[in-house]
Design a protein around this motif. Structure first.
Motif, PDB file in Angstrom:
ATOM      1  N   ARG A 177       0.841  -1.384  -0.159  1.00 13.87           N
ATOM      2  CA  ARG A 177       0.078   0.040  -0.068  1.00 13.87           C
ATOM      3  C   ARG A 177       0.978   1.263  -0.189  1.00 13.87           C
ATOM      4  NH1 ARG A 177      -5.038   0.755   3.602  1.00 13.87           N
ATOM      5  NH2 ARG A 177      -5.496   1.921   1.634  1.00 13.87           N
ATOM      6  N   LEU A 178       1.819   1.227   0.804  1.00 12.81           N
ATOM      7  CA  LEU A 178       3.011   2.417   0.738  1.00 12.81           C
ATOM      8  C   LEU A 178       4.111   1.976  -0.002  1.00 12.81           C
ATOM      9  CD1 LEU A 178       2.429   3.568   4.490  1.00 12.81           C
ATOM     10  CD2 LEU A 178       1.550   4.756   2.758  1.00 12.81           C
ATOM     11  N   ILE A 179       4.186   2.552  -1.133  1.00 13.10           N
ATOM     12  CA  ILE A 179       5.142   2.181  -2.147  1.00 13.10           C
ATOM     13  C   ILE A 179       6.754   2.797  -1.859  1.00 13.10           C
ATOM     14  CG2 ILE A 179       5.782   2.009  -4.436  1.00 13.10           C
ATOM     15  CD1 ILE A 179       3.188   0.210  -3.540  1.00 13.10           C
ATOM     16  N   PRO A 180       7.645   2.138  -1.853  1.00 14.95           N
ATOM     17  CA  PRO A 180       8.942   2.809  -1.441  1.00 14.95           C
ATOM     18  C   PRO A 180       9.498   3.875  -2.249  1.00 14.95           C
ATOM     19  CG  PRO A 180       9.202   0.461  -1.025  1.00 14.95           C
ATOM     20  CD  PRO A 180       8.089   0.689  -1.842  1.00 14.95           C
ATOM     21  N   LEU A 181       9.894   4.919  -1.914  1.00 17.42           N
ATOM     22  CA  LEU A 181      10.555   5.956  -2.554  1.00 17.42           C
ATOM     23  C   LEU A 181      11.850   6.407  -1.902  1.00 17.42           C
ATOM     24  CD1 LEU A 181      10.613   8.052  -5.473  1.00 17.42           C
ATOM     25  CD2 LEU A 181       9.519   9.542  -3.849  1.00 17.42           C
ATOM     26  N   THR A 182      12.988   6.013  -2.593  1.00 15.12           N
ATOM     27  CA  THR A 182      14.356   6.064  -2.101  1.00 15.12           C
ATOM     28  C   THR A 182      15.053   7.246  -2.522  1.00 15.12           C
ATOM     29  OG1 THR A 182      14.939   4.210  -2.907  1.00 15.12           O
ATOM     30  CG2 THR A 182      14.465   4.050  -0.730  1.00 15.12           C
ATOM     31  N   LEU A 183      15.981   7.947  -1.670  1.00 12.46           N
ATOM     32  CA  LEU A 183      16.907   8.922  -1.871  1.00 12.46           C
ATOM     33  C   LEU A 183      18.262   8.424  -2.575  1.00 12.46           C
ATOM     34  CD1 LEU A 183      16.035  11.101   1.110  1.00 12.46           C
ATOM     35  CD2 LEU A 183      14.979  11.122  -1.138  1.00 12.46           C
ATOM     36  N   VAL A 184      18.955   9.161  -3.056  1.00 16.43           N
ATOM     37  CA  VAL A 184      20.617   8.881  -3.697  1.00 16.43           C
ATOM     38  C   VAL A 184      21.323  10.060  -3.180  1.00 16.43           C
ATOM     39  CG1 VAL A 184      19.725   7.288  -5.563  1.00 16.43           C
ATOM     40  CG2 VAL A 184      20.173   9.958  -5.989  1.00 16.43           C
ATOM     41  N   PRO A 185      22.527   9.774  -2.897  1.00 17.19           N
ATOM     42  CA  PRO A 185      23.619  10.814  -2.608  1.00 17.19           C
ATOM     43  C   PRO A 185      23.805  11.693  -3.875  1.00 17.19           C
ATOM     44  CG  PRO A 185      24.454   8.683  -1.899  1.00 17.19           C
ATOM     45  CD  PRO A 185      23.367   8.435  -2.856  1.00 17.19           C
ATOM     46  N   LEU A 186      23.198  12.578  -4.071  1.00 18.17           N
ATOM     47  CA  LEU A 186      23.573  13.668  -5.426  1.00 18.17           C
ATOM     48  C   LEU A 186      24.912  14.061  -5.475  1.00 18.17           C
ATOM     49  CD1 LEU A 186      20.089  15.730  -4.993  1.00 18.17           C
ATOM     50  CD2 LEU A 186      20.259  13.606  -6.469  1.00 18.17           C
ATOM     51  N   TRP A 187      25.537  14.055  -4.580  1.00 17.16           N
ATOM     52  CA  TRP A 187      26.953  14.539  -4.463  1.00 17.16           C
ATOM     53  C   TRP A 187      27.932  13.819  -5.142  1.00 17.16           C
ATOM     54  CZ3 TRP A 187      24.381  13.338   0.093  1.00 17.16           C
ATOM     55  CH2 TRP A 187      25.117  12.192   0.613  1.00 17.16           C
ATOM     56  N   ASP A 188      27.332  12.526  -5.623  1.00 14.10           N
ATOM     57  CA  ASP A 188      28.383  11.298  -6.088  1.00 14.10           C
ATOM     58  C   ASP A 188      27.580  10.283  -7.030  1.00 14.10           C
ATOM     59  OD1 ASP A 188      30.260   8.922  -6.456  1.00 14.10           O
ATOM     60  OD2 ASP A 188      31.248   9.654  -4.822  1.00 14.10           O
ATOM     61  N   PRO A 189      27.569  10.472  -8.251  1.00  8.78           N
ATOM     62  CA  PRO A 189      26.980   9.477  -9.040  1.00  8.78           C
ATOM     63  C   PRO A 189      27.326   8.158  -8.986  1.00  8.78           C
ATOM     64  CG  PRO A 189      27.586  11.571 -10.495  1.00  8.78           C
ATOM     65  CD  PRO A 189      28.431  11.586  -9.100  1.00  8.78           C
ATOM     66  N   GLN A 190      28.499   7.683  -8.322  1.00  8.63           N
ATOM     67  CA  GLN A 190      28.718   6.576  -8.239  1.00  8.63           C
ATOM     68  C   GLN A 190      28.109   5.958  -7.056  1.00  8.63           C
ATOM     69  OE1 GLN A 190      30.298   3.678 -10.375  1.00  8.63           O
ATOM     70  NE2 GLN A 190      29.222   2.689  -8.647  1.00  8.63           N
ATOM     71  N   LEU A 191      28.280   6.588  -6.114  1.00  4.89           N
ATOM     72  CA  LEU A 191      27.658   6.329  -4.794  1.00  4.89           C
ATOM     73  C   LEU A 191      26.037   6.240  -4.870  1.00  4.89           C
ATOM     74  CD1 LEU A 191      29.241   8.384  -1.427  1.00  4.89           C
ATOM     75  CD2 LEU A 191      29.197   5.858  -1.828  1.00  4.89           C
ATOM     76  N   ALA A 192      25.565   7.043  -5.589  1.00  5.19           N
ATOM     77  CA  ALA A 192      24.059   7.106  -6.071  1.00  5.19           C
ATOM     78  C   ALA A 192      23.678   5.828  -6.618  1.00  5.19           C
ATOM     79  CB  ALA A 192      23.829   8.246  -6.894  1.00  5.19           C
ATOM     80  N   ALA A 193      24.646   5.371  -7.659  1.00  6.40           N
ATOM     81  CA  ALA A 193      24.205   4.011  -8.356  1.00  6.40           C
ATOM     82  C   ALA A 193      24.444   2.943  -7.259  1.00  6.40           C
ATOM     83  CB  ALA A 193      25.264   3.778  -9.370  1.00  6.40           C
ATOM     84  N   GLU A 195      23.644   3.004  -4.323  1.00 11.73           N
ATOM     85  CA  GLU A 195      22.533   3.217  -3.386  1.00 11.73           C
ATOM     86  C   GLU A 195      21.485   2.604  -4.070  1.00 11.73           C
ATOM     87  OE1 GLU A 195      20.598   3.859   0.371  1.00 11.73           O
ATOM     88  OE2 GLU A 195      22.541   3.302  -0.337  1.00 11.73           O
ATOM     89  N   VAL A 196      21.229   2.850  -5.283  1.00 13.16           N
ATOM     90  CA  VAL A 196      20.073   2.446  -6.160  1.00 13.16           C
ATOM     91  C   VAL A 196      20.108   0.753  -6.048  1.00 13.16           C
ATOM     92  CG1 VAL A 196      19.200   1.814  -8.226  1.00 13.16           C
ATOM     93  CG2 VAL A 196      19.682   4.223  -7.619  1.00 13.16           C
ATOM     94  N   ARG A 197      21.271   0.364  -6.444  1.00 17.43           N
ATOM     95  CA  ARG A 197      21.494  -1.058  -6.222  1.00 17.43           C
ATOM     96  C   ARG A 197      21.330  -1.586  -4.613  1.00 17.43           C
ATOM     97  NH1 ARG A 197      25.708   0.177  -9.838  1.00 17.43           N
ATOM     98  NH2 ARG A 197      25.145  -0.797 -12.097  1.00 17.43           N
ATOM     99  N   ARG A 198      21.529  -1.067  -3.877  1.00 12.40           N
ATOM    100  CA  ARG A 198      21.300  -1.512  -2.328  1.00 12.40           C
ATOM    101  C   ARG A 198      19.997  -1.429  -1.962  1.00 12.40           C
ATOM    102  NH1 ARG A 198      20.926  -0.121   2.835  1.00 12.40           N
ATOM    103  NH2 ARG A 198      20.329   2.057   2.544  1.00 12.40           N
ATOM    104  N   CYS A 199      19.292  -0.629  -2.451  1.00 14.48           N
ATOM    105  CA  CYS A 199      17.821  -0.437  -2.010  1.00 14.48           C
ATOM    106  C   CYS A 199      17.014  -1.215  -2.849  1.00 14.48           C
ATOM    107  CB  CYS A 199      17.356   0.995  -2.323  1.00 14.48           C
ATOM    108  SG  CYS A 199      18.131   2.320  -1.121  1.00 14.48           S
ATOM    109  N   ALA A 200      17.269  -1.438  -4.200  1.00 10.43           N
ATOM    110  CA  ALA A 200      16.466  -2.374  -5.022  1.00 10.43           C
ATOM    111  C   ALA A 200      16.570  -3.834  -4.497  1.00 10.43           C
ATOM    112  CB  ALA A 200      16.891  -2.293  -6.516  1.00 10.43           C
ATOM    113  N   ALA A 201      17.826  -4.202  -3.891  1.00 10.11           N
ATOM    114  CA  ALA A 201      17.779  -5.467  -3.323  1.00 10.11           C
ATOM    115  C   ALA A 201      16.892  -5.574  -2.060  1.00 10.11           C
ATOM    116  CB  ALA A 201      19.423  -5.805  -2.995  1.00 10.11           C
ATOM    117  N   LYS A 202      16.664  -4.422  -1.526  1.00 10.04           N
ATOM    118  CA  LYS A 202      15.815  -4.471  -0.370  1.00 10.04           C
ATOM    119  C   LYS A 202      14.214  -4.226  -0.818  1.00 10.04           C
ATOM    120  CE  LYS A 202      16.995  -1.916   3.201  1.00 10.04           C
ATOM    121  NZ  LYS A 202      17.046  -2.941   4.352  1.00 10.04           N
TER     122      LYS A 202
END
Length: 410
Positions: A177-193, A195-202
């Protein structure tokens, strides 16, 4: 008097809503219970003070520890101080009684921060599922984390937010019912990538991103530096969502223009963002990536795409794209409505399959608890039939965000 039959279903016959733009108040105790002890003193927390809010020259301001102020939950985060204002979450309060005044969490409906109460409010408002953006100090794309000088503290705090969003806010009774929307570290594109993979695994397959990262002091889409992030989003089937104001700026005309000027022009940010996505070649290079603009409405899209196609055909704009802008956008770029009658009337030009719906709970321009009535009035005025109503209220959101993963199939 119209002689056309009323093809729009009655209000009670409309399907339950999937809202792609709601908000949640951040838990006051989250970071103090989750941060390492060495970071807690500088991590996100609240203090209760008497505060006076101001609005001058088109900008909000505040005075802390004001003798003539009102009690306020002030968010502190390293060098940041942000007051909680009643306009952050006035859902359920008549519009005429909504004021820019300081607030503590107890001034708001429990549904703004408590999961069980939120689910009850969703039931009241005929909303079966919702995506929630941040609300106070993180801001709509996590700028509050990106602006902090201590990046170790910032990324640790951002990950705590994401874990809470996935495991707590969208977990338990909220699952599906509540669909996750997560954030990424905007200051580092690789860190952001990463975090996308980490959160997708969750279990999170949607991120909030800035409509214009260049305005935040980060690389533009033209730089190519974000390609590592878009690669991760394609790999994990993660949708990129951009809320108006997520570039920490709103359109205006002059320093002395009133707030009304900016409010009436807000879709311009989405127009510029769409041009960046297309003319940077990003949509062309990542041809399965889906993006969505929140609170942007859609009435601007047909003209913007017509103009972009014209520039592309003339070959005078300094870009070389193999596919017309309108072809790149079809079925992959979504906008959402809550009061855009014009956009719904020209839905065939927008692409009815690209229009989403939002209730914007608990904001001042949100439609709680009358969202289904608001939707029905809009749909009837636009002459929408049952199929189009279903698409805008539910079907398109399922496609845009891959909600089958959460058991939402129709």
């Amino acid at each position: 008097m119209s002689l056309l039959p009323d093809v729009t279903p009655a209000e009670h016959e409309l399907p339950d809503i999937i809202s792609v733009d709601d908000h949640v108040l951040e838990p006051k105790d989250l970071w103090q219970r989750e941060l390492p002890a060495s970071m807690r003193e500088r991590g996100p927390r609240t203090v209760r003070e008497k505060v006076k809010l101001t609005f001058t020259g088109g900008h909000y301001g505040f005075e802390r520890n004001a003798d003539d102020g009102q009690w306020c939950d002030v968010w502190l985060f390293d060098d940041l101080a942000v007051p909680t204002g009643f306009l952050h979450a006035p859902a359920g309060t008549p519009r005429s009684q909504q004021r820019n005044v300081p607030a503590v969490y107890e001034d708001f409906r429990p549904g703004t921060y408590d999961q069980a109460a939120r689910l009850a409010d969703m039931d009241t408002n005929h909303v079966s599922a919702a995506i929630n953006y941040p609300n106070i100090f993180p801001r709509f794309a996590g700028q509050g984390f990106a602006e902090r000088p201590d990046k170790d503290l910032a990324v640790t705090s951002l990950r705590i937010y994401n874990d809470w969003m996935i495991d707590e806010w969208c977990g338990g009774a909220g699952q599906g019912r509540l669909i996750p929307l997560t954030l990424v570290p905007l200051w580092d594109p690789q860190l952001a990538a990463d975090e996308v993979r980490r959160c997708a695994a969750k279990g999170s397959h949607a991120i909030a991103f800035s409509e214009n990262p260049s305005k935040l002091g980060f690389p533009s889409l033209y730089s190519g530096e974000w390609d590592v992030l878009w690669t991760a989003c394609e790999e994990t089937e993660t949708t990129v969502s951009m809320h108006i104001g997520s570039s920490s700026s709103m359109p205006t005309t002059s320093p002395d223009a009133p707030l009304a000027t900016s409010m009436s022009l807000y879709a311009q940010n989405a127009q510029g963002s769409l041009a960046d996505w297309v003319f940077s070649g990003t949509l062309g290079r990542f041809d399965s990536l889906k993006i969505a603009f929140a609170e942007s409405q859609v009435g601007w899209m047909p003209f913007q795409l017509e103009r972009m196609d014209s520039v592309w055909r003339d070959g005078v704009g300094g870009v070389d794209l193999p596919i017309a802008p309108s072809e790149q956008v079809r079925g992959r770029v979504f906008g959402c409505v809550f009061d855009d009658l014009h956009g719904l009337k020209c839905r065939a030009d927008v692409g009815v399959e690209q229009i989403l719906f939002e209730t914007d709970y608990p904001h001042s321009d949100g439609t709680f608890p009358h969202s289904r009535k608001v939707a029905r009035d809009l749909f009837a005025a636009a002459g929408m039939d049952e199929q189009a109503c279903y698409a805008v209220l539910r079907g398109n959101a399922i496609a845009a965000y891959g909600l089958e993963r959460f058991g939402i199939t129709e």
